[in-house]
Design a protein around this motif. Structure first.
Motif, PDB file in Angstrom:
ATOM      1  N   ARG A  87       0.831  -1.190   0.000  1.00  0.00           N
ATOM      2  CA  ARG A  87       0.000   0.000   0.000  1.00  0.00           C
ATOM      3  C   ARG A  87       0.871   1.246   0.000  1.00  0.00           C
ATOM      4  NH1 ARG A  87      -1.960  -4.355   1.995  1.00  0.00           N
ATOM      5  NH2 ARG A  87      -4.196  -4.795   2.071  1.00  0.00           N
ATOM      6  N   MET A  88       0.282   2.342  -0.388  1.00  0.00           N
ATOM      7  CA  MET A  88       1.014   3.598  -0.415  1.00  0.00           C
ATOM      8  C   MET A  88       1.083   4.197   0.991  1.00  0.00           C
ATOM      9  SD  MET A  88       1.870   3.484  -3.454  1.00  0.00           S
ATOM     10  CE  MET A  88       2.788   5.008  -3.516  1.00  0.00           C
ATOM     11  N   MET A  89       1.981   5.172   1.145  1.00  0.00           N
ATOM     12  CA  MET A  89       2.160   5.797   2.449  1.00  0.00           C
ATOM     13  C   MET A  89       1.845   7.279   2.345  1.00  0.00           C
ATOM     14  SD  MET A  89       6.270   6.098   2.865  1.00  0.00           S
ATOM     15  CE  MET A  89       6.086   7.179   4.276  1.00  0.00           C
ATOM     16  N   ASN A  90       1.773   7.928   3.469  1.00  0.00           N
ATOM     17  CA  ASN A  90       1.557   9.376   3.536  1.00  0.00           C
ATOM     18  C   ASN A  90       2.726  10.006   4.266  1.00  0.00           C
ATOM     19  OD1 ASN A  90      -1.405   8.006   4.321  1.00  0.00           O
ATOM     20  ND2 ASN A  90      -1.405   9.352   2.557  1.00  0.00           N
ATOM     21  N   GLY A  91       3.188  11.125   3.760  1.00  0.00           N
ATOM     22  CA  GLY A  91       4.291  11.824   4.400  1.00  0.00           C
ATOM     23  C   GLY A  91       5.178  12.470   3.360  1.00  0.00           C
ATOM     24  N   VAL A  92       5.976  13.424   3.797  1.00  0.00           N
ATOM     25  CA  VAL A  92       6.915  14.093   2.911  1.00  0.00           C
ATOM     26  C   VAL A  92       7.885  13.046   2.356  1.00  0.00           C
ATOM     27  CG1 VAL A  92       8.719  15.845   2.755  1.00  0.00           C
ATOM     28  CG2 VAL A  92       6.691  16.253   4.177  1.00  0.00           C
ATOM     29  N   GLY A  93       7.994  12.981   1.064  1.00  0.00           N
ATOM     30  CA  GLY A  93       8.757  11.932   0.393  1.00  0.00           C
ATOM     31  C   GLY A  93       7.859  10.909  -0.264  1.00  0.00           C
ATOM     32  N   GLY A  94       6.646  10.715   0.288  1.00  0.00           N
ATOM     33  CA  GLY A  94       5.661   9.845  -0.331  1.00  0.00           C
ATOM     34  C   GLY A  94       6.110   8.412  -0.488  1.00  0.00           C
ATOM     35  N   GLY A  95       5.539   7.758  -1.503  1.00  0.00           N
ATOM     36  CA  GLY A  95       5.774   6.326  -1.690  1.00  0.00           C
ATOM     37  C   GLY A  95       7.195   5.961  -2.025  1.00  0.00           C
ATOM     38  N   ASP A  96       8.018   6.924  -2.501  1.00  0.00           N
ATOM     39  CA  ASP A  96       9.392   6.527  -2.802  1.00  0.00           C
ATOM     40  C   ASP A  96      10.248   6.428  -1.542  1.00  0.00           C
ATOM     41  OD1 ASP A  96       9.864   9.243  -2.306  1.00  0.00           O
ATOM     42  OD2 ASP A  96      11.003   9.591  -4.138  1.00  0.00           O
ATOM     43  N   ILE A  97       9.661   6.652  -0.381  1.00  0.00           N
ATOM     44  CA  ILE A  97      10.352   6.315   0.868  1.00  0.00           C
ATOM     45  C   ILE A  97      10.416   4.808   1.047  1.00  0.00           C
ATOM     46  CG2 ILE A  97      10.094   6.328   3.396  1.00  0.00           C
ATOM     47  CD1 ILE A  97       9.219   9.206   3.217  1.00  0.00           C
ATOM     48  N   HIS A  98       9.318   4.111   0.728  1.00  0.00           N
ATOM     49  CA  HIS A  98       9.310   2.670   0.989  1.00  0.00           C
ATOM     50  C   HIS A  98       9.181   1.831  -0.284  1.00  0.00           C
ATOM     51  CE1 HIS A  98       4.616   2.406   1.658  1.00  0.00           C
ATOM     52  NE2 HIS A  98       4.920   2.814   0.463  1.00  0.00           N
ATOM     53  N   PHE A  99       9.436   2.439  -1.464  1.00  0.00           N
ATOM     54  CA  PHE A  99       9.349   1.644  -2.690  1.00  0.00           C
ATOM     55  C   PHE A  99      10.582   0.770  -2.851  1.00  0.00           C
ATOM     56  CE2 PHE A  99      11.511   4.006  -6.458  1.00  0.00           C
ATOM     57  CZ  PHE A  99      12.465   4.587  -5.662  1.00  0.00           C
ATOM     58  N   GLY A 100      10.516  -0.134  -3.838  1.00  0.00           N
ATOM     59  CA  GLY A 100      11.602  -1.087  -4.035  1.00  0.00           C
ATOM     60  C   GLY A 100      12.836  -0.506  -4.688  1.00  0.00           C
ATOM     61  N   CYS A 228      21.484  -3.607   4.360  1.00  0.00           N
ATOM     62  CA  CYS A 228      20.839  -4.136   5.566  1.00  0.00           C
ATOM     63  C   CYS A 228      19.701  -5.097   5.230  1.00  0.00           C
ATOM     64  CB  CYS A 228      20.308  -2.981   6.423  1.00  0.00           C
ATOM     65  SG  CYS A 228      18.906  -2.088   5.681  1.00  0.00           S
ATOM     66  N   GLY A 229      19.100  -4.953   4.042  1.00  0.00           N
ATOM     67  CA  GLY A 229      18.017  -5.845   3.651  1.00  0.00           C
ATOM     68  C   GLY A 229      16.631  -5.383   4.055  1.00  0.00           C
ATOM     69  N   TRP A 230      16.527  -4.309   4.816  1.00  0.00           N
ATOM     70  CA  TRP A 230      15.215  -3.765   5.204  1.00  0.00           C
ATOM     71  C   TRP A 230      14.951  -2.559   4.308  1.00  0.00           C
ATOM     72  CZ3 TRP A 230      12.155  -6.184   8.801  1.00  0.00           C
ATOM     73  CH2 TRP A 230      12.773  -7.200   9.539  1.00  0.00           C
ATOM     74  N   CYS A 231      14.470  -2.824   3.110  1.00  0.00           N
ATOM     75  CA  CYS A 231      14.417  -1.764   2.097  1.00  0.00           C
ATOM     76  C   CYS A 231      13.028  -1.637   1.490  1.00  0.00           C
ATOM     77  CB  CYS A 231      15.465  -2.056   1.027  1.00  0.00           C
ATOM     78  SG  CYS A 231      15.737  -0.688  -0.112  1.00  0.00           S
ATOM     79  N   SER A 232      12.640  -2.536   0.608  1.00  0.00           N
ATOM     80  CA  SER A 232      11.316  -2.450  -0.002  1.00  0.00           C
ATOM     81  C   SER A 232      10.249  -2.679   1.065  1.00  0.00           C
ATOM     82  CB  SER A 232      11.167  -3.497  -1.106  1.00  0.00           C
ATOM     83  OG  SER A 232       9.899  -3.395  -1.717  1.00  0.00           O
TER      84      SER A 232
END
Length: 562
Positions: A87-100, A228-232
């Motif tokens: 799912r998408m996120m909310n916040g400054v930076g948007g979805g490319d904070i947690h995208f792959g 670290c592996g905690w990315c996408s």
């Protein structure tokens, strides 16, 4: 409460909005950036699988409250949407904070899919009800903006086709010509990726290291990836992932021309005649504000951009803003992610040692890079393998004949969890008249506004393409040495993080919502940025193209306002 007028008001400060704000602010324009979520810091991102976008999506609380509904066909009841990736996120930076962080350009032929299809296969090859289209711009038009995005953010990769140079043996031979190399070398190789690379070459394909919006070396004041592996699905703890949060937005703020306002939720675009006046938004305390601006830019995710247009009806636009030709919401496209899993008893994967963007892929079967004559479908998709795995995901990798609980399940997981991997395809969905977005007449969000309703189904072209790609993935798995393979489902979800269309780009106002600069045909001071403007989906990740288009649009806005 009415605020002081700005030159430009941007709604959504993510992948597209962050780029636009940077370009506009550095050119001296006064910009207000409204973001529904908070201003995150790197310390706000926990290494907790349950919080990730596949599960609780704790970074996207507003998105969770506004999630769309879904039905397969018009006239059917709608239920909750299903999700392929997250799912998408909310916040400054948007979805490319947690995208792959796969950061790939579209191929030149992706911009001319209709004309290429007609020339090579004839009009009779077009599936009934489909609306395949050419873009109103070319790869060559967009190439300078791809280049600027890659250097502004920091993209790591191997360029193949640089103007004036011999092609690189390890790059993607299907990419378009480039102005210069990537700013950074690729992420380091990993055992599974090299095994896939060797097998793909033996099958006659052209594997390449996927370019990543993750810095492989220290760059522009940020430290390199630590694998670290905690990315996408997660924010980056040290800022090595090149989201707009840690790249262009801080630079825009330093100009003094960007007024960034987190926790500001836009509920409507106000208009008078054919002009956007500004936006109405709620602040963190729920107070109503009006932000006037000379230009309004919608840069939220696909569904929210379309929803705001449909909610912003007026006397001049009774069916929604910029919708007098009935094109808002049309031609929705979403990605399926079919997989083939394989068991390798003597080969430890160790996928926990790096990010998803540590990947190897082939584009031999993407777009129109192969002859489709007699196959029964058009277009294609990427096939690739990637790193990263967490415990819950590892515990779910079981073949169909193994139960999901009990002793047999436990023994299988304990023995094989590190010896299973998958190949994943990104098939290109065609746009169809029957697939569209509108406002749900029943389901409301936490503000009592209707959520988006998705009407979407897979049609024979896409089903045949998925079967074809899964056949090829099984062949590759066996070539890699798998002793056993099994397929994932053809249909993986109606929402995918690659959700496109709904405000189509085109030359004809009767058949599209925006022009090549993503400017509304009907409201000339309204721009709509993001994947919602894509005429076609392609078989390639959309983020870098979204950002290149945002850069081009922002330069056009700056030119128009001078």
């Amino acid at each position: 409460m009415s605020e002081r007028a700005a030159d430009v008001c941007i709604v959504g400060m993510g992948a597209a909005g962050g780029i636009a704000a940077y370009v506009l602010a550095t050119q001296g324009l006064e910009v207000v950036g409204l973001e529904a979520g908070p201003a995150w810091t790197n310390s706000d991102f926990p290494w907790d699988e349950l919080t990730a976008f596949n599960f609780r999506n704790t970074l996207g609380k507003i998105f969770n409250n506004t999630a769309p509904t879904w039905r397969r066909r018009e006239g059917m009841p709608a239920g909750p949407a299903t999700f392929s990736l997250g799912r998408m996120m909310n916040g400054v930076g948007g979805g490319d904070i947690h995208f792959g962080a796969w950061s790939r350009r579209f191929m030149p032929g992706d911009f001319t899919a209709l004309s290429d299809t007609l020339r090579r296969y004839g009009a009779e090859a077009l599936p009934q009800g489909s609306a395949l289209a050419d873009w109103p711009l070319t790869y060559e038009d967009l190439e300078p903006y791809y280049d600027r995005v890659e250097y502004a953010l920091g993209v790591s990769g191997i360029a193949c086709n640089i103007r004036g140079q011999e092609p690189s043996a390890n790059g993607n031979p299907f990419e378009g010509m480039r102005s210069r190399p990537y700013p950074l070398p690729p992420l380091r190789p990993y055992p599974l990726g090299e095994r896939f690379r060797e097998a793909a070459r033996r099958r006659g394909y052209h594997p390449y290291t996927v370019p990543a919006a993750i810095i492989s070396q220290d760059y522009d004041g940020r430290p390199a990836c630590t694998y670290c592996g905690w990315c996408s699905g997660y924010g980056c703890y040290n800022g090595a992932k090149s989201s707009t949060l840690v790249t262009v937005i801080p630079k825009a703020l330093k100009t003094g021309n960007l007024d960034l306002r987190p926790y500001c939720r836009v509920v409507r675009v106000e208009s008078q005649g054919d002009q956007a006046r500004g936006v109405t938004y709620l602040d963190e305390e729920g107070q109503v504000h009006f932000q006037p601006a000379r230009v309004v830019v919608l840069a939220a995710y696909t569904w929210e951009n379309v929803r705001l247009l449909l909610l912003s009806s007026s006397r001049s636009f009774p069916n929604g803003l910029s919708n007098n030709h009935g094109q808002v919401g049309k031609y929705f496209m979403t990605r399926q992610f079919p997989e083939v899993a394989g068991l390798f008893p003597d080969f430890p994967m160790d996928k926990f040692r790096g990010p998803v963007a540590q990947a190897v892929a082939i584009d031999d079967l993407n777009g129109d890079n192969f002859d489709h004559t007699g196959l029964g479908f058009l277009r294609g998709g990427t096939i690739g393998t990637e790193n990263q795995i967490q415990p819950i995901q590892a515990a779910s990798q079981v073949p169909p004949d193994v139960p999901r609980w009990g002793r047999r399940y436990r023994e299988f997981i304990l023995t094989h969890w590190n010896h299973i991997t998958y190949l994943r395809a990104q098939p290109e969905p065609l746009p169809y008249k029957m697939n569209f977005l509108d406002l749900d007449p029943v389901v409301k969000d936490d503000l009592s506004q209707p959520v988006i309703r998705i009407t979407y189904d897979l049609y024979p072209n896409e089903l045949r393409l998925i079967d074809f790609l899964q056949d090829r993935m099984e062949e590759l798995m066996r070539e890699m040495g798998a002793v056993r393979t099994w397929r994932g489902p053809r249909e993986t979800g109606v929402a995918s993080c690659h959700d496109l269309g709904g405000a189509r780009m085109g030359k004809d106002p009767k058949e599209s919502v925006v022009d090549r600069y993503q400017r509304s045909h009907e409201v000339p001071n309204l721009y709509i940025l993001g994947g919602c403007t894509f005429p076609t989906a392609t078989g390639t990740n959309p983020t870098e193209t979204i950002q290149a288009l945002a850069w081009m649009s922002a330069e056009h806005i700056a030119h128009e306002l001078r």
